[in-house]
Every structure is written in C-alpha cells, then in structure tokens.
Design a protein around this motif. Structure first.
Motif, PDB file in Angstrom:
ATOM      1  N   LYS A 224       9.253 -16.707 -41.163  1.00  0.00           N
ATOM      2  CA  LYS A 224      10.538 -17.283 -40.768  1.00  0.00           C
ATOM      3  C   LYS A 224      10.561 -17.810 -39.340  1.00  0.00           C
ATOM      4  O   LYS A 224      11.363 -18.689 -39.023  1.00  0.00           O
ATOM      5  N   ILE A 225       9.694 -17.288 -38.471  1.00  0.00           N
ATOM      6  CA  ILE A 225       9.727 -17.685 -37.059  1.00  0.00           C
ATOM      7  C   ILE A 225       8.456 -18.419 -36.656  1.00  0.00           C
ATOM      8  O   ILE A 225       8.503 -19.548 -36.166  1.00  0.00           O
ATOM      9  N   LEU A 226       7.310 -17.776 -36.877  1.00  0.00           N
ATOM     10  CA  LEU A 226       6.071 -18.344 -36.374  1.00  0.00           C
ATOM     11  C   LEU A 226       5.646 -19.584 -37.144  1.00  0.00           C
ATOM     12  O   LEU A 226       5.267 -20.595 -36.547  1.00  0.00           O
ATOM     13  N   PHE A 227       5.681 -19.519 -38.477  1.00  0.00           N
ATOM     14  CA  PHE A 227       5.153 -20.629 -39.267  1.00  0.00           C
ATOM     15  C   PHE A 227       5.881 -21.947 -38.999  1.00  0.00           C
ATOM     16  O   PHE A 227       5.222 -22.975 -38.780  1.00  0.00           O
ATOM     17  N   PRO A 228       7.226 -22.002 -39.007  1.00  0.00           N
ATOM     18  CA  PRO A 228       7.875 -23.299 -38.695  1.00  0.00           C
ATOM     19  C   PRO A 228       7.565 -23.807 -37.294  1.00  0.00           C
ATOM     20  O   PRO A 228       7.443 -25.013 -37.083  1.00  0.00           O
ATOM     21  N   ALA A 229       7.445 -22.880 -36.311  1.00  0.00           N
ATOM     22  CA  ALA A 229       7.177 -23.320 -34.944  1.00  0.00           C
ATOM     23  C   ALA A 229       5.732 -23.757 -34.752  1.00  0.00           C
ATOM     24  O   ALA A 229       5.445 -24.640 -33.931  1.00  0.00           O
ATOM     25  N   VAL A 230       4.810 -23.151 -35.501  1.00  0.00           N
ATOM     26  CA  VAL A 230       3.387 -23.426 -35.322  1.00  0.00           C
ATOM     27  C   VAL A 230       2.924 -24.598 -36.185  1.00  0.00           C
ATOM     28  O   VAL A 230       1.840 -25.129 -35.972  1.00  0.00           O
ATOM     29  N   LEU A 231       3.721 -25.026 -37.138  1.00  0.00           N
ATOM     30  CA  LEU A 231       3.297 -26.054 -38.095  1.00  0.00           C
ATOM     31  C   LEU A 231       2.782 -27.330 -37.432  1.00  0.00           C
ATOM     32  O   LEU A 231       1.738 -27.860 -37.859  1.00  0.00           O
ATOM     33  N   PRO A 232       3.426 -27.887 -36.398  1.00  0.00           N
ATOM     34  CA  PRO A 232       2.855 -29.099 -35.769  1.00  0.00           C
ATOM     35  C   PRO A 232       1.468 -28.856 -35.181  1.00  0.00           C
ATOM     36  O   PRO A 232       0.578 -29.700 -35.317  1.00  0.00           O
ATOM     37  N   TYR A 233       1.254 -27.717 -34.538  1.00  0.00           N
ATOM     38  CA  TYR A 233      -0.068 -27.407 -33.984  1.00  0.00           C
ATOM     39  C   TYR A 233      -1.093 -27.230 -35.101  1.00  0.00           C
ATOM     40  O   TYR A 233      -2.238 -27.686 -34.986  1.00  0.00           O
ATOM     41  N   MET A 234      -0.670 -26.562 -36.165  1.00  0.00           N
ATOM     42  CA  MET A 234      -1.583 -26.305 -37.278  1.00  0.00           C
ATOM     43  C   MET A 234      -2.016 -27.605 -37.936  1.00  0.00           C
ATOM     44  O   MET A 234      -3.195 -27.797 -38.264  1.00  0.00           O
ATOM     45  N   LEU A 235      -1.094 -28.536 -38.132  1.00  0.00           N
ATOM     46  CA  LEU A 235      -1.442 -29.809 -38.749  1.00  0.00           C
ATOM     47  C   LEU A 235      -2.327 -30.653 -37.828  1.00  0.00           C
ATOM     48  O   LEU A 235      -3.166 -31.412 -38.308  1.00  0.00           O
ATOM     49  N   THR A 236      -2.141 -30.518 -36.520  1.00  0.00           N
ATOM     50  CA  THR A 236      -3.055 -31.195 -35.600  1.00  0.00           C
ATOM     51  C   THR A 236      -4.466 -30.657 -35.750  1.00  0.00           C
ATOM     52  O   THR A 236      -5.446 -31.416 -35.758  1.00  0.00           O
ATOM     53  N   GLY A 237      -4.598 -29.345 -35.876  1.00  0.00           N
ATOM     54  CA  GLY A 237      -5.910 -28.764 -36.121  1.00  0.00           C
ATOM     55  C   GLY A 237      -6.517 -29.212 -37.435  1.00  0.00           C
ATOM     56  O   GLY A 237      -7.734 -29.446 -37.529  1.00  0.00           O
ATOM     57  N   VAL A 238      -5.682 -29.365 -38.463  1.00  0.00           N
ATOM     58  CA  VAL A 238      -6.175 -29.844 -39.763  1.00  0.00           C
ATOM     59  C   VAL A 238      -6.700 -31.267 -39.641  1.00  0.00           C
ATOM     60  O   VAL A 238      -7.768 -31.599 -40.191  1.00  0.00           O
ATOM     61  N   ARG A 239      -6.002 -32.127 -38.923  1.00  0.00           N
ATOM     62  CA  ARG A 239      -6.459 -33.506 -38.747  1.00  0.00           C
ATOM     63  C   ARG A 239      -7.786 -33.559 -38.018  1.00  0.00           C
ATOM     64  O   ARG A 239      -8.705 -34.292 -38.416  1.00  0.00           O
ATOM     65  N   LEU A 240      -7.909 -32.775 -36.952  1.00  0.00           N
ATOM     66  CA  LEU A 240      -9.178 -32.755 -36.218  1.00  0.00           C
ATOM     67  C   LEU A 240     -10.307 -32.205 -37.078  1.00  0.00           C
ATOM     68  O   LEU A 240     -11.445 -32.689 -37.024  1.00  0.00           O
ATOM     69  N   ALA A 241     -10.003 -31.196 -37.877  1.00  0.00           N
ATOM     70  CA  ALA A 241     -11.041 -30.588 -38.720  1.00  0.00           C
ATOM     71  C   ALA A 241     -11.519 -31.552 -39.794  1.00  0.00           C
ATOM     72  O   ALA A 241     -12.725 -31.642 -40.070  1.00  0.00           O
ATOM     73  N   VAL A 242     -10.605 -32.290 -40.414  1.00  0.00           N
ATOM     74  CA  VAL A 242     -11.010 -33.244 -41.450  1.00  0.00           C
ATOM     75  C   VAL A 242     -11.858 -34.356 -40.853  1.00  0.00           C
ATOM     76  O   VAL A 242     -12.876 -34.772 -41.431  1.00  0.00           O
ATOM     77  N   GLY A 243     -11.473 -34.863 -39.681  1.00  0.00           N
ATOM     78  CA  GLY A 243     -12.283 -35.896 -39.047  1.00  0.00           C
ATOM     79  C   GLY A 243     -13.681 -35.409 -38.704  1.00  0.00           C
ATOM     80  O   GLY A 243     -14.669 -36.118 -38.934  1.00  0.00           O
ATOM     81  N   THR A 244     -13.765 -34.178 -38.201  1.00  0.00           N
ATOM     82  CA  THR A 244     -15.078 -33.616 -37.887  1.00  0.00           C
ATOM     83  C   THR A 244     -15.906 -33.404 -39.150  1.00  0.00           C
ATOM     84  O   THR A 244     -17.113 -33.664 -39.175  1.00  0.00           O
ATOM     85  N   ALA A 245     -15.263 -32.918 -40.215  1.00  0.00           N
ATOM     86  CA  ALA A 245     -15.984 -32.672 -41.469  1.00  0.00           C
ATOM     87  C   ALA A 245     -16.544 -33.959 -42.050  1.00  0.00           C
ATOM     88  O   ALA A 245     -17.685 -33.984 -42.540  1.00  0.00           O
ATOM     89  N   TRP A 246     -15.785 -35.039 -41.997  1.00  0.00           N
ATOM     90  CA  TRP A 246     -16.270 -36.305 -42.551  1.00  0.00           C
ATOM     91  C   TRP A 246     -17.408 -36.863 -41.710  1.00  0.00           C
ATOM     92  O   TRP A 246     -18.314 -37.519 -42.233  1.00  0.00           O
ATOM     93  N   LEU A 247     -17.395 -36.619 -40.398  1.00  0.00           N
ATOM     94  CA  LEU A 247     -18.518 -37.036 -39.558  1.00  0.00           C
ATOM     95  C   LEU A 247     -19.783 -36.250 -39.881  1.00  0.00           C
ATOM     96  O   LEU A 247     -20.879 -36.803 -39.968  1.00  0.00           O
ATOM     97  N   VAL A 248     -19.617 -34.954 -40.075  1.00  0.00           N
ATOM     98  CA  VAL A 248     -20.783 -34.082 -40.238  1.00  0.00           C
ATOM     99  C   VAL A 248     -21.419 -34.247 -41.604  1.00  0.00           C
ATOM    100  O   VAL A 248     -22.643 -34.170 -41.744  1.00  0.00           O
ATOM    101  N   ILE A 249     -20.624 -34.492 -42.652  1.00  0.00           N
ATOM    102  CA  ILE A 249     -21.191 -34.529 -44.004  1.00  0.00           C
ATOM    103  C   ILE A 249     -22.199 -35.667 -44.136  1.00  0.00           C
ATOM    104  O   ILE A 249     -23.203 -35.547 -44.865  1.00  0.00           O
ATOM    105  N   VAL A 250     -21.989 -36.768 -43.441  1.00  0.00           N
ATOM    106  CA  VAL A 250     -22.927 -37.887 -43.525  1.00  0.00           C
ATOM    107  C   VAL A 250     -24.286 -37.473 -42.968  1.00  0.00           C
ATOM    108  O   VAL A 250     -25.337 -37.699 -43.589  1.00  0.00           O
ATOM    109  N   ALA A 251     -24.287 -36.837 -41.804  1.00  0.00           N
ATOM    110  CA  ALA A 251     -25.550 -36.403 -41.211  1.00  0.00           C
ATOM    111  C   ALA A 251     -26.196 -35.292 -42.034  1.00  0.00           C
ATOM    112  O   ALA A 251     -27.425 -35.260 -42.193  1.00  0.00           O
ATOM    113  N   ALA A 252     -25.379 -34.379 -42.573  1.00  0.00           N
ATOM    114  CA  ALA A 252     -25.939 -33.282 -43.361  1.00  0.00           C
ATOM    115  C   ALA A 252     -26.593 -33.797 -44.639  1.00  0.00           C
ATOM    116  O   ALA A 252     -27.666 -33.320 -45.037  1.00  0.00           O
TER     117      ALA A 252
END
Length: 309
Positions: A224-252
C-alpha cells in the motif's frame, strides 16, 4: 413670434431631442429581423496547418536518416564497394524479408526465427532476473542491515562484463542455451536491484511514520505504501535491464552458436555476406527500439510522472 411644430407619434423617436442621460436605442437590420428570420449555421474556422510542428517532429529524424544513408554511400564508394551501397542492401533486404521464416536445416533458418529465438532467451533470463532482483531491491532498501550486507557484493560484481559470466554458465549448465540465459540473468539483475532499492530509500519518512501509527503489517506497508511510490524507479530499472539484455544476447550468441540473431551475424561473417550483416545491424536496432518504446508506454500508463526516452 413663436411657432409651434407638432409631430406625429411615429416621428417622435427620431426627432425628439436626446437627454444626456438617456440611453440611445440604435435600430439595426439584424436586430429587427432576428425574431422572424432563423440564424444561418456558423461555419467552423479552418485551422491552418501547423508547419512548426512538422519542422520540429518530422523533419529532424528524416534529416538524420538521410545523413546516415549519405555517409554510408560515401563509405561504399570510397571502399570500392567492399561495403555494399544502401541501394544494394535494400534490394537484398527485400529478398531476405520476403520469406523470413524458412527452415533449411538446424543452422540455416530465416531471420524471423533467429529474432524470435533471441527474444525468447531475453524473456526467460529477464523474467528470472525480475523475480529475484525486484524483491531483493525491496529488502535492501527497506532494511538497513540487508543494505549494509549486500552493497559491497553489488559494488564488486556489477562492473564485471556480462560475457565474463558466460564460461561459468557453460561449465555449470553444460549447454549453450542455458548459458546464454544465465548471462542475460546476471546482467539484467543489477539495474532492477539498484533502482528498486533507491526508490524504497527515497520514500518520505512521513509515510512510514503514518504506517507505524496505524500499526500496519509489513505486507500492507509493501503493497500500500512502498510499491506505488517505488513503481517509477522500478520501471526505470526494468527499462535499463531490457536494454542491457538485448545488447548482451547478441554477443553471447556469437560465442555459443545455435539459432539466434547474434549467431546469424557471426555465420554471415563466416560466409563473407556483408549485406546480411548490415541488415542484421538494422534488425537489432529496430527490435531494441520497439522494446524501449513499449516499456516507455508501459511506464507512462502505470505512473503519474511523464516518462521520457
């Protein structure tokens, strides 16, 4: 001799002298006929075309792409066509995408199958990283002891190149596909852990004081408190993680082989097919752009803040 002039009642409103404080009554043709004649429908004013908006939003991307194609053409001419020209590459792309899902053997498949296989590996590795990283970020940000314990480990392991983890995955999992997924997992987890923990730490202390006064359980505090407040930060981390994953899979995939867009690039290099390599570069960029745009829309839908790329 004084002469008296008499006027008829119909002429009195026109000839009678006006008092300074008497309001004027001006009769107009429109006013006299408004009661009897219906009003003509109003014609909506036609808005002029917004040329400034076209100049700001449409023209700059077109000029940027034109500059890229122009530099590409100059390089092709200067290298005596060892780098294929944009027109030749476009013709090859038309042929290639006319049948993107063909199968002629385990190592000879269309570009569509290669992209789908890479996206599948990214989805599995990223999903596992989200299942572990987001709860870990909440715990590290919520409890000071957990933060002190894991911050040195994160600072130590995060700068390591993702490809350095690939041999560990090959040794542990004994297979190329799980090793590639392991590499995606290990490179995707850090942005989600760090951004989620930072979001939890930046929740105003007044919110936590109210939760303490209301004697809320830890589950209610998180949901009720943490999740709504943290959601913008969490989604920013998700965006960075997806971009990094797509970069790495090509080299892997270049190192592990099998079906995938990275292996397709390496296989075309072994065949000295430069046109297909250039096409693969554009495919990788377009897929990454689509993933980024989809996550921006997701973040905009679930947060109250404007999310910009």
């Amino acid at each position: 001799m004084v002469s008296a002039v008499f006027h008829s009642p119909g002429d009195a409103s026109f000839d009678a002298p006006e008092h300074p404080m008497t309001p004027k009554m001006i009769a107009t043709p429109a006013a006299s006929t408004s009661a009897s004649a219906p009003k003509a429908p109003e014609v909506a004013a036609k808005m002029p075309f917004d040329w400034r908006n076209l100049w700001r939003n449409v023209l700059p991307p077109i000029l940027g792409l034109g500059l890229l194609v122009g530099i590409w053409a100059i390089i092709s001419i200067s290298t005596s066509s060892s780098i294929p020209s944009p027109f030749e590459t476009f013709k090859e792309a038309v042929v290639l995408f006319s049948d993107p899902f063909y199968r002629k053997g385990p190592n000879d498949q269309g570009v569509g199958w290669n992209v789908l296989m890479s996206l599948e590996r990214v989805a599995v590795g990223f999903g596992l990283a989200a299942l572990v990283g987001i709860p870990a970020g909440f715990a590290i940000g919520r409890f000071e002891f957990m933060g002190r314990m894991f911050n040195p480990l994160i600072s130590l392991l995060r700068p390591v190149s993702p490809l350095a983890w690939l041999p560990i995955g090959l040794m542990v999992f004994k297979g190329a596909n799980p090793a590639a997924i392991w590499t995606i997992f290990i490179c995707s987890i850090w942005p989600m852990v760090i951004n989620t923990a930072v979001g939890v730490q930046r929740v105003p202390q007044d919110y936590m004081n109210v939760a303490r006064v209301l004697n809320l359980s830890e589950w209610k505090i998180v949901t009720k408190i943490l999740f709504p407040a943290v959601l913008p930060y969490m989604l920013t981390g998700v965006r960075l993680a997806v971009g990094t994953a797509w970069l790495v899979i090509v080299a892997a995939e270049m190192l592990t082989g099998g079906v995938g867009i990275g292996f397709w690039v390496w296989d075309e290099w072994n065949n000295l097919n430069v046109k297909h390599i250039i096409i693969a570069i554009f495919v990788i960029g377009i897929v990454g752009l689509v993933l980024e745009y989809a996550l921006i829309k997701l973040a905009t839908a679930f947060t109250f803040e404007e999310v910009k790329s």
